[in-house]
Design a protein around this motif. Structure first.
Motif, PDB file in Angstrom:
ATOM      1  N   ALA A 151      66.246 -52.842  31.533  1.00 13.73           N
ATOM      2  CA  ALA A 151      65.458 -51.895  32.321  1.00 13.73           C
ATOM      3  C   ALA A 151      65.870 -51.897  33.790  1.00 13.73           C
ATOM      4  N   GLY A 152      66.788 -52.742  34.126  1.00 15.48           N
ATOM      5  CA  GLY A 152      67.219 -52.856  35.524  1.00 15.48           C
ATOM      6  C   GLY A 152      66.888 -54.239  36.068  1.00 15.48           C
ATOM      7  N   TRP A 153      67.035 -54.410  37.366  1.00 16.95           N
ATOM      8  CA  TRP A 153      66.722 -55.705  37.972  1.00 16.95           C
ATOM      9  C   TRP A 153      65.214 -55.935  37.950  1.00 16.95           C
ATOM     10  N   ARG A 154      64.818 -57.160  37.501  1.00 18.08           N
ATOM     11  CA  ARG A 154      63.394 -57.491  37.430  1.00 18.08           C
ATOM     12  C   ARG A 154      63.195 -58.944  37.827  1.00 18.08           C
ATOM     13  N   GLN A 155      61.980 -59.252  38.272  1.00 22.49           N
ATOM     14  CA  GLN A 155      61.579 -60.642  38.420  1.00 22.49           C
ATOM     15  C   GLN A 155      61.040 -61.072  37.056  1.00 22.49           C
ATOM     16  N   THR A 156      61.609 -62.091  36.458  1.00 18.12           N
ATOM     17  CA  THR A 156      61.240 -62.448  35.092  1.00 18.12           C
ATOM     18  C   THR A 156      60.323 -63.671  35.010  1.00 18.12           C
ATOM     19  N   TYR A 157      60.598 -64.703  35.767  1.00 22.99           N
ATOM     20  CA  TYR A 157      59.752 -65.907  35.686  1.00 22.99           C
ATOM     21  C   TYR A 157      59.460 -66.439  37.075  1.00 22.99           C
ATOM     22  N   ARG A 158      58.382 -67.229  37.133  1.00 23.18           N
ATOM     23  CA  ARG A 158      57.976 -67.814  38.398  1.00 23.18           C
ATOM     24  C   ARG A 158      57.303 -69.153  38.157  1.00 23.18           C
ATOM     25  N   THR A 214      53.020 -75.796  52.105  1.00 15.41           N
ATOM     26  CA  THR A 214      52.168 -76.426  51.096  1.00 15.41           C
ATOM     27  C   THR A 214      52.784 -76.369  49.699  1.00 15.41           C
ATOM     28  N   THR A 215      53.362 -75.226  49.316  1.00 22.23           N
ATOM     29  CA  THR A 215      53.952 -75.118  47.972  1.00 22.23           C
ATOM     30  C   THR A 215      55.373 -74.585  48.032  1.00 22.23           C
ATOM     31  N   THR A 216      56.156 -75.023  47.054  1.00 16.69           N
ATOM     32  CA  THR A 216      57.519 -74.527  46.851  1.00 16.69           C
ATOM     33  C   THR A 216      57.492 -73.604  45.643  1.00 16.69           C
ATOM     34  N   LYS A 217      57.940 -72.362  45.850  1.00 17.27           N
ATOM     35  CA  LYS A 217      57.870 -71.353  44.794  1.00 17.27           C
ATOM     36  C   LYS A 217      59.268 -71.007  44.303  1.00 17.27           C
ATOM     37  N   ALA A 218      59.472 -71.090  43.000  1.00 16.93           N
ATOM     38  CA  ALA A 218      60.771 -70.732  42.406  1.00 16.93           C
ATOM     39  C   ALA A 218      60.613 -69.436  41.631  1.00 16.93           C
ATOM     40  N   VAL A 219      61.535 -68.497  41.854  1.00 14.11           N
ATOM     41  CA  VAL A 219      61.439 -67.181  41.216  1.00 14.11           C
ATOM     42  C   VAL A 219      62.789 -66.851  40.581  1.00 14.11           C
ATOM     43  N   TRP A 220      62.740 -66.226  39.422  1.00 16.50           N
ATOM     44  CA  TRP A 220      63.962 -65.856  38.698  1.00 16.50           C
ATOM     45  C   TRP A 220      64.127 -64.336  38.732  1.00 16.50           C
ATOM     46  N   PHE A 221      65.249 -63.872  39.273  1.00 19.56           N
ATOM     47  CA  PHE A 221      65.574 -62.438  39.259  1.00 19.56           C
ATOM     48  C   PHE A 221      66.712 -62.214  38.271  1.00 19.56           C
ATOM     49  N   GLU A 222      66.568 -61.211  37.395  1.00 19.00           N
ATOM     50  CA  GLU A 222      67.619 -60.976  36.395  1.00 19.00           C
ATOM     51  C   GLU A 222      67.856 -59.489  36.198  1.00 19.00           C
ATOM     52  N   LYS A 223      69.087 -59.201  35.848  1.00 18.36           N
ATOM     53  CA  LYS A 223      69.441 -57.810  35.508  1.00 18.36           C
ATOM     54  C   LYS A 223      69.146 -57.645  34.026  1.00 18.36           C
ATOM     55  N   THR A 224      68.129 -56.839  33.722  1.00 16.50           N
ATOM     56  CA  THR A 224      67.734 -56.635  32.333  1.00 16.50           C
ATOM     57  C   THR A 224      68.155 -55.238  31.910  1.00 16.50           C
TER      58      THR A 224
END
Lengths: 374, 608
Positions: free
Chosen positions: B32-39, B20-30
């Motif tokens: 503070a460490g690796w984080r999910q930043t945007y979606r 039903t939906t396509t989800k895009a997620v951004w993983f980045e090394k910040t």
């Protein structure tokens, strides 16, 4: 962002495929103009094979079965033709078998005591369904017809393809059509027609329309329980009890429950009163979503055409239908497309759209997922 | 250095193309460490008129650019588009994707006799989690060409052909093969591919049918589902169906080949990606886990058990006939409206309920606008999860002391050894839109409890924004980074649920069940048919002592025995549940909507 759509428009460019189950004959040429009921493709389908298992049926050996067979391969037989006769125990009883159908003896297998009867081939033909121009012919099996038509796509339908004249009921959009609405119309006007209008039909109205040989019914909504009865054969039994063999093809434009037909659909239908149309109730939500439709043969050429398959993301000024929540079924115009998600009444956060309702010009905010293009 | 080396990956975008939906997620090394930043997300576009999964991906990436205010992620050239990486005018190092965009499994089954091999074939298909579109047999009343036309129009994902015991009927099976050849079915997606056909009939015909049918079908054969009249052997056909679905069908969404060219590495099927991540998480947490991903068309369940010091093989099932959008109609049919209504904190008629759910089924991408709509969807979700869990347990069952092939006459009498002891599960993790995006975390907690009916002491969590599939594919390139994101951004601990183990006697309303004492000084008496919440935050823990007030009640140390355990907190806290499971609720002769209101209010869930 792509938004789903159900078209309601007076001038749409469409293409429809017409296909045979197996290769056959094409009766038109590329570029030809066709009318809705024209025979465009035909083929001959091999008849059904009926197998008579003599040995098993009579409890005898294949050898004994073979001795009593009275016909040969290639013989033409009719229903109740004597196929097998043999004297029983002590010559007292005769055992016989008759053909259950008309056909040709295709095989007699001595080893098993089986006879195969092939019924007569059946001619199958496909009509054009819509008026238009033949733009492609593929493999003696498929043609594509293109046309400019008026089109209303529905949410749900039951039934196959039909063609007839539109009969637009003089009812309000939110009115439930009852049997008296049907019975007040001259019978000759209804027979062979596609009856349209109103929020829904009562069961009595549906039965009345069926008895009068109405071919199709289009309205805003039906309750799911009624649809279940139609799908599981209960309603068909009710019709049979009233002497009617087949229910009309059904299409609902808005949804399930009690939802008025949209003003846009109502207006388009009224403009097509007594004009020719084709209709299909076929609905499939996956595998190439198929929506039921009513196709008005005459497009309104005074307005610019749209293409059936064109899909654009929502934009300001676009007319949409609301398909969830309090304003289900209402038509509105997009006034704003905010970027940031907003919390809805349900608590769910989602991207939203601001719209102006057509009915009272009120502005409301709702989820972008809950609108569809018209 | 390989472009997919973890050392040079600092910024990664991953998409998951659901039904039903396509989800895009951004993983980045910040810092503070690796984080999910945007979606961001957009409707999946495999269906007509768009019929190209990459358009949904493009829309999701476009939304991601808008939300993050960063671009460009991609460049569009005509009908195609290219992901832009660093060194090529782009801003990311890698792009990965998972997909389940083909959605539910739809099958046509054929058997010589409708009530014998036809029915067995249907059972095999249903057991694999499929939707059976049609059951075709030689004793149908329909003409052969109608049967062929039906198969062609339905466009099944997989066809199951059966018939004839081993050494038995052959001619009739050949007739069924003729119908298939006449039908010339095309797959739902992937116009140029052949429809997979699984043959599970008279083994004497296998080679002959393979010769006849391989030209038009992707032919596979398995042992006969009815080797003789008295025996039914569904397992091989069921397992083959399940495997073909995962490997073949899911990868055939329109535009899939375009998407393949855009990603780094391979596109991973969504259930495989989630399974990977669950296995990694279980081993890191050193605990048994059940995880569920409830989507629009399918509900996938994953389980991995800790056995002494090692772990079992992860087990996953895809219930392709149960979901929250396209498959919602099946949930209503299979569960029944009474089972859905029992979860609602208000009265509603069967008609109103069915109308609401059918509208959702035919407009699957819509979301609840009102609280009432939300509660109805959550009630359906409970049934979808419950039924999927039954399916999961069934597919992992072993028949105790008997041969694999099931003797038909024993079908209803044999005892199944249930591999699944829910009291041994330490952690239940929920994922999928309806759980991850539930407006209140306590709603997600209650859905998991009502569906899985955990026993003993069980931790609960949700995938915060539905990124398990994204993490799963990312973990295959950088496991440490994926784990860091899993624990920092993905798993939201909801808390711990405590309930009696395997209650056999009825639990009555307001009956005294247990005395509870927490190490933080809180004490109270637990009553029957109640939910009691005690706040305990994330990263907090406390000791709980439970003294059963009925001799048959076991909270983890034996029947009637005092039990002490350390529990962890979460966004909801500790939930004590003495409702005795859904079967106990079903047997009550009282108004369950009133009780549901009380239970919802105890957890702070808004009613209407």
């Amino acid at each position: 962002m792509y938004a789903p759509k159900l078209i309601t428009h007076a001038n749409v460019q469409i293409e429809r495929e017409r296909t045979l189950p197996i290769k056959g004959k094409v009766h038109v040429e590329e570029g030809a103009q066709v009318q809705a009921g024209d025979k465009v493709l035909s083929t001959e389908l091999k008849g059904d094979l009926t197998i008579i298992r003599i040995a098993e049926k009579l409890g005898i050996s294949p050898g004994e079965a073979e001795k009593g067979v009275l016909i040969n391969k290639g013989d033409i037989v009719q229903k109740n033709h004597l196929l097998f006769k043999k004297k029983g125990l002590f010559g007292l009883f005769e055992e016989t078998l008759f053909s259950p159908c008309d056909g040709i003896i295709e095989f007699i297998i001595p080893e098993s005591g089986h006879i195969g009867i092939r019924s007569a081939p059946e001619e199958l033909f496909v009509n054009s369904y819509i008026p238009g121009r033949v733009t492609s012919i593929i493999n003696n099996r498929k043609i594509i017809i293109s046309s400019n038509v008026g089109l209303i796509q529905g949410v749900f339908g039951i039934g196959g393809e039909i063609s007839g004249k539109i009969f637009s009921l003089s009812v309000k959009r939110d009115e439930i059509v009852d049997a008296h609405h049907i019975n007040n119309i001259p019978k000759d006007k209804l027979s062979g027609s596609i009856l349209c209008g109103g929020m829904s039909f009562t069961e009595e109205a549906f039965i009345a329309a069926s008895i009068l040989n109405v071919l199709g019914i289009v309205c805003g909504s039906f309750q799911s329980n009624f649809i279940s009865e139609m799908q599981n054969g209960i309603f068909n039994q009710k019709l049979k009890n009233k002497g009617c063999s087949k229910p009309p093809v059904l299409m609902i434009t808005e949804g399930f429950g009690q939802l008025p037909i949209s003003e846009r659909a109502d207006k388009l239908i009224k403009s097509q009163h007594l004009k020719n149309a084709s209709m299909s109730g076929k609905t499939q939500i996956r595998a190439g979503a198929i929506r039921p439709e009513i196709i008005f043969h005459e497009a309104d050429k005074s307005i610019s055409p749209i293409h059936e398959n064109k899909s654009d993301p929502p934009k300001e000024g676009e007319v949409v239908r609301i398909v969830r929540g309090k304003h289900f079924g209402e038509i509105a115009t997009i006034s704003k497309l905010p970027k940031d998600p907003v919390k809805l009444n349900s608590g769910v956060e989602a991207r939203v759209v601001e719209v102006i309702l057509e009915a009272d010009s009120k502005k409301i905010i709702l989820a972008m997922a809950n609108i569809e293009n018209v | 250095m390989n472009k997919l080396s973890p050392e040079i990956m600092n910024s990664v975008v991953v998409t998951d193309c659901g039904s039903t939906t396509t989800k895009a997620v951004w993983f980045e090394k910040t810092e503070a460490g690796w984080r999910q930043t945007y979606r961001a997300e957009a409707p999946t576009t495999v269906e007509r008129p768009v019929a190209d999964v990459t358009i949904g991906v493009l829309n999701a990436l476009n939304s991601l650019e808008l939300i993050s205010d960063r671009n460009p992620l991609y460049k569009k050239t005509g009908e195609n588009f290219e992901i832009l990486k660093k060194g090529n005018n782009g801003i990311i190092d890698s792009y990965f994707s998972t997909s389940s965009a083909g959605g539910g499994l739809q099958m046509v089954v054929l058997g010589v006799v409708s009530q014998i091999t036809g029915k067995s074939a249907e059972r095999a298909a249903l057991g694999a989690g499929a939707i059976v579109l049609a059951r075709i047999s030689l004793d149908d009343e329909e003409a052969v060409y109608h049967q062929a036309e039906k198969i062609r129009e339905l466009r099944p994902d997989i066809i199951l052909l059966t018939g004839g015991s081993d050494g038995g009927a052959k001619e009739q099976v050949r007739e069924l093969a003729e119908i298939l050849l006449l039908a010339e079915p095309k797959p739902r997606f992937g116009e140029d591919t052949k429809v997979p056909l699984i043959y599970a009939g008279n083994q004497d015909l296998t080679n002959e049918l393979k010769d006849i049918l391989s030209k038009d079908f992707d032919f596979r054969s398995v042992p006969n589902i009815r080797p003789n009249v008295d025996t039914e052997n569904l397992k091989p056909a069921r397992e083959e169906t399940h495997d073909v679905f995962l490997e073949h069908v899911m990868s055939q969404a329109p535009g899939y080949s375009k998407l393949k060219k855009m990603v780094d590495g391979e596109i991973m099927p969504t259930p495989v990606a989630v399974s990977n991540m669950i296995e990694v998480a279980a081993k890191r947490l050193n605990t048994s886990i059940i995880a569920v991903d409830i989507g629009g068309a399918t509900t996938d369940i994953f389980s991995i058990r800790k056995e002494n010091e090692s772990f079992s093989n992860p087990h996953r099932t895809v219930s392709a006939n149960l979901g929250m959008s396209y498959s919602i109609g099946n949930v209503i049919e299979m569960a029944g409206s009474n089972n859905i209504k029992r979860w609602l904190p208000f009265e509603t008629s069967d008609e109103e309920l069915k109308d609401a759910l059918w509208n959702k089924m035919y407009r699957p991408t819509t979301i609840p606008e009102t609280l009432k709509e939300l509660h109805i969807e959550h009630a359906v979700a409970r049934e979808a999860l419950r039924l999927s869990f039954e399916h999961h347990k069934q597919l992992s069952e072993k028949i105790e002391g008997a041969k694999e092939a099931q003797d038909i006459s024993r079908t209803f009498r044999h005892q199944l050894k249930d591999e699944f002891d829910i009291s041994q599960v330490d952690f239940i993790l929920g994922s999928g839109g309806v759980l991850s995006h539930a407006p209140l975390r306590q709603s997600a907690a209650l859905m998991l409890i009502d569906s899985f009916q955990p026993e003993g002491t069980t931790r609960l969590g949700v995938d915060s924004i539905f990124m398990l599939p994204h993490l799963g594919v990312f973990a295959s390139y950088n496991e440490d980074a994926a784990l860091e994101i899993l624990f920092s951004s993905c798993i939201i601990p909801l808390g711990t649920v405590i309930s009696p183990i395997k209650t056999t006697k009825k639990i009555n309303l307001s009956e005294n069940i247990a005395d509870i004492e927490l190490s933080n000084g809180i004490k109270f008496r637990l009553k029957g048919l109640s939910i009691r919440k005690v706040p305990l935050s994330v990263k907090e823990s406390c000791s709980v002592t439970i003294k059963p007030l009925r001799k048959d009640l076991d909270f983890g140390s034996g029947r009637g025995k005092l039990h002490t355990c350390t529990v962890e907190g979460g966004e909801v806290g500790i939930i004590f549940d003495t409702r005795g499971g859904s079967s106990n609720i079903n047997n009550l002769n009282i108004n369950t909507s009133k009780l549901q209101r009380e239970w919802n209010e105890e957890l702070g869930i808004n009613i209407i």
